[in-house]
Scaffold this active site. Sequence first.
Site, mmCIF file in Angstrom:
data_model
loop_
_atom_site.group_PDB
_atom_site.id
_atom_site.type_symbol
_atom_site.label_atom_id
_atom_site.label_comp_id
_atom_site.label_asym_id
_atom_site.label_seq_id
_atom_site.Cartn_x
_atom_site.Cartn_y
_atom_site.Cartn_z
ATOM 1 N N ASP A 158 0.854 -1.178 0.000
ATOM 2 C CA ASP A 158 0.000 0.000 0.000
ATOM 3 C C ASP A 158 0.896 1.236 0.000
ATOM 4 O OD1 ASP A 158 -2.333 1.563 0.239
ATOM 5 O OD2 ASP A 158 -2.079 1.662 2.399
ATOM 6 N N LYS A 159 0.320 2.393 -0.277
ATOM 7 C CA LYS A 159 1.106 3.632 -0.288
ATOM 8 C C LYS A 159 0.921 4.426 0.999
ATOM 9 C CE LYS A 159 -0.429 7.316 -2.222
ATOM 10 N NZ LYS A 159 -0.352 8.264 -1.079
ATOM 11 N N THR A 160 -0.297 4.908 1.216
ATOM 12 C CA THR A 160 -0.558 5.809 2.331
ATOM 13 C C THR A 160 -0.418 5.080 3.657
ATOM 14 O OG1 THR A 160 -2.122 6.983 0.918
ATOM 15 C CG2 THR A 160 -2.207 7.442 3.284
ATOM 16 N N LYS A 203 -8.911 16.816 -13.014
ATOM 17 C CA LYS A 203 -7.579 16.993 -12.425
ATOM 18 C C LYS A 203 -7.322 18.436 -11.978
ATOM 19 C CE LYS A 203 -5.266 13.212 -14.862
ATOM 20 N NZ LYS A 203 -6.476 12.651 -15.454
ATOM 21 N N THR A 207 3.253 18.517 -7.643
ATOM 22 C CA THR A 207 3.141 19.879 -8.167
ATOM 23 C C THR A 207 1.685 20.268 -8.379
ATOM 24 O OG1 THR A 207 3.374 19.061 -10.438
ATOM 25 C CG2 THR A 207 5.379 19.742 -9.293
ATOM 26 N N ASP A 227 -1.562 -1.106 5.981
ATOM 27 C CA ASP A 227 -1.833 -0.665 7.351
ATOM 28 C C ASP A 227 -3.284 -0.280 7.576
ATOM 29 O OD1 ASP A 227 -1.292 2.865 7.487
ATOM 30 O OD2 ASP A 227 -1.684 1.647 5.724
ATOM 31 N N ASN A 252 -8.710 -1.204 4.343
ATOM 32 C CA ASN A 252 -8.870 -1.497 2.919
ATOM 33 C C ASN A 252 -7.792 -2.440 2.397
ATOM 34 O OD1 ASN A 252 -6.941 0.614 3.333
ATOM 35 N ND2 ASN A 252 -7.010 1.064 1.167
#
Length: 1110
Positions: free
Chosen positions: A441-443, A612, A661, A848, A851
């Site tokens: 996972d990332k977050t 976006k 950015t 963590d 999900n």
Amino acid sequence: MRGKYGKDIHLGTIVHLVFLNRINSLTADRICIYGIQYQIEDESLNLDEMPLMMSEEAFENDESDYQTLPRARVSQRRRGLGWFLCGGWKVLCTSCCECLVHTCRRKKELKARTVWLGHPEKCEEKYPKNAIKNQKYNIVTFVPGVRQYKQSLYFCCSFFFLLVIQGFVLAVTMVREAVDEVRRCRRDKEMNSQLYSKLTVRGDHNVTHPDDIIHNQRIPADIIFLRTSEKTGSCFIRTDQLDGETDWKLRIAVACTQRLPALGDLFSISAYVYAQKPELDIHSFEGNFTREDCDPPIHESLSIENTLWASTVVASGTVIGVVIYTGKEMRSVLNTSQSKNKVGLLDLELNRLTKALFLAQVVLSVVMVALQGFLGPWFRNLFRFVVLFSYIIPISLRVNLDMGKSAYGWMIMKDENIPGTVVRTSTIPEELGRLVYLLTDKTGTLTQNEMVFKRLHLGTVSYGTDTMDEIQSHIIQSYAQVSAQSNGNSASSTPSRKPQTPAPKVRKSVSSRIHEAVKAIALCHNVTPVYESRVNGVSTEPESTEADQDFSDDNRTYQASSPDEVALVRWTESVGLTLVNRDLTSLQLKTPAGHILTYYILQIFPFTSESKRMGIIVREEATGDITFYMKGADVAMASIVQYNDWLEEECGNMAREGLRTLVVAKKSLTEEQYQDFESRYNQAKLSIHDRALKVAAVVESLEREMELLCLTGVEDQLQADVRPTLELLRNAGIKIWMLTGDKLETATCIAKSSHLVSRNQDIHVFRPVSNRGEAHLELNSFRRKHDCALVISGDSLEVCLRYYEHEFVELACQCPAVVCCRCSPTQKAQIVRLLQQHTDNRTCAIGDGGNDVSMIQAADCGIGIEGKEGKQASLAADFSITQFKHIGRLLMVHGRNSYKRSAALGQFVMHRGMIISTMQAVFSSIFYFASVPLYQGFLMVGYATIYTMFPVFSLVLDQDVKPEMALLYPELYKDLTKGRSLSFKTFLIWVLISVYQGGILMYGALVLFDQEFVHVLAISFTALILTELLMVALMVRTWHWLMVVAELISLGCYLASLAFLNEYFDLSFITTRVFLWKVCVITLVSCLPLYIIKYLKRKFSPPSYSKLSS
């Protein structure tokens, strides 16, 4: 009134949820997961596949002209007699049982429903109960379930079950499963007994009676948001256990019920909610709210903004909602897969070797009977030989391996270098040493989900973290000038509500450009300041942010759906422009001098993955100026802003630094321009058909020739030592896939900043596809690229897997790194299963949040991190760690050692059984193939226990290299994935060693004995014990003091027991020198050649670890 989760929540129940105190003191109701199982039908089309690499012109032809290929499938083995004997019988039995279960189980189709407010009795259909059930078994299925699992898993257990010996092992297993089952049942009962607040009608009047409000609970079921105590008609929720994001998300109450004068009026109106059938998608919802008791009836469309899914947390205010989905129909449950019993690859390999040993046992028994000439009751003799040679399949194999696994788990949890690590599944520690794919996972896993403002670029000048004080001085100076001008003009003029057309462009000073950029960043967002009053250091209920409130910096926190926006607003506060208040219609900024500037929000255009970008139209109270601010990704803003020659280059520079950015722009509007836009915008929002397209077209009419203000760079702080850990895993040959629910741009930035994708590596962004033709063309484009990382969204992934599953997985597995963004929990688990099916390699999933549970449970090895998103992932995982960097030592050291130790232990236990079976075969052959046991009684029991048990088990302490060396040279881990430590080659080597040593021991004893046969037993058994002890010493690569103790204890136990073995040995003979030299000669002949071979091999063909050790 107060009700229980499992009993009192039904469709139509109105629940009362509240936020009190700080963010952790949240009230909601319990997630409920019990009810009837449903089968969701697969709606994918059974379409033929087109060959990849077909020319693009082919898509212009009719579909009948396609040169089609059959659907790609994984090759299957032909089913015949060999398949049946090698495990097909087990597959057939399992299939028959599953067919019977599906036949008996009632299938129920998921349907849309109409839910009346406060009247659950009006629901015509029966819906699942709102209760948790995590147990694997019930009273009926417990004994058959445990027995079938153990028998189908381990062949040796099935064999010994026929001999009744397995009854003890099965009993131990059943006790262990029963204890775990009771614990699960108690946890479920505790959860289902928690209370929630429920609105009821009492007497003749509508009286609401919420009773006491329960703190620190989550929303119990999927509900529609009807009413809130917040004046704005909205509230914030946290969805950390649903989509993994800890940021607050805005939800809006139904306008009709929010306008009701009193809470009790919810029971006096005649209204209902029409909800679509339960779906997997947690980001969308379609429904309608209808009130019938007014003329004309009120109809409101419902979307995801009006829902509160189960497992989310109310973060502000009080919430009243009506339940629409319960039990297994809830979004969180539909996206959760059932846990499975995980089996290690090493156990499966040992199981195959055990089958080979059983076949050898049967063949050897048949050969013995055949050499007898099948005389007399040969069938009885055959069975006796099978029993005599049963030591070929040692029952102690499972006991030693299970004890070894427990020892590995203890070592992992006691490792001071990875504190807080917990082993929750002790049956698969060896899997940590066989991993090829790591899905993360990332977050919260790779990142801390904490954004820090790093860079502001104005085109000609750039400011970093070390020059922010210059921006602060410019802001103080510019607002001081504005304040002086406003004081001078206040006496003679009033603000104009109709500003003139902007003056011709002139070159602005750096100070004015900074002023405009900072003001735009402070206004263009969806951030809300939240205040908490503190009494004696203790925070209390958040106060309402009214204009006359004391906006103290100490009590203020910012909340938003995106951490990027919070970082930007915190930065504007640090340079002097502070957001102090916000509601649905206005926001207020505080200048460095303490003046409050009020801006009215006229329109707001939220961020979407398609556009976006996000925008806001505000009117300044002091001047009446109307300004349209917009910020977004560079790819979306490049065509909107005025021509410039620096934006593309600077965006690339910041992206290479791993910064996220955002391009900020503005456009001044006259009153006429805004009124024209507002009329067209409102008309588009009332449209029935193509509403989204018409609204987007009206907004795009404003997005032309906007003035470019600045470019911002925000860094998502990584977890500690993420970069070296990922580099370590890559050098170990592990391919890393990042699966996240975040948007594509964010995922790409994190992949670069974490060095998941190296700086000089190309990235192929898989463009959005919606049908087979687009997927075909994009896969062809991707196939032409080499050695590049892949970034793909969840929607495109679903299309590719529907039509080109095998081809897509084949191409993706060739990539050095893969990033999947906008992935649902179900998709994460699906990707894990695809890798398992198409590659036959071992997978590991780490996350963590709630999900990530499905992905963790689907992987061969699941690792959970205890983080900000709770403990749901760590509790569901096989291994729990506190930081991502600990995974390096967990795999390189403990995983590697566990696999190599278990491989050595398993093969040596087999060798211990094969050598004594060889001696039995030699003995029977010499004495006319008699089915008479060589050793009886205590000798056989002692051989497998006190005489050899401790030295053999001490192999779990062996290691080939030190932990520091394993971390320094992760390339050593690559060899483990090839399975060379335990293979048919190593197994055959041990078979030859066992045959050689067994033959030497038996023939040597028969040749050297003089008078009585009892001397043969004494010589051969003593030499056998010494040989086993020497073989353990031969296998040891790094001595531990406990190994020496184990060897001495075993030898001492045997020598001490000789005094009590007069039933088997001649005590007067074993004390003579003749006995000693004969035993020494036989032992030397059986072991010395193996020591010589080991020395020559280490000298002329040393293994890789020995080179490092030296």
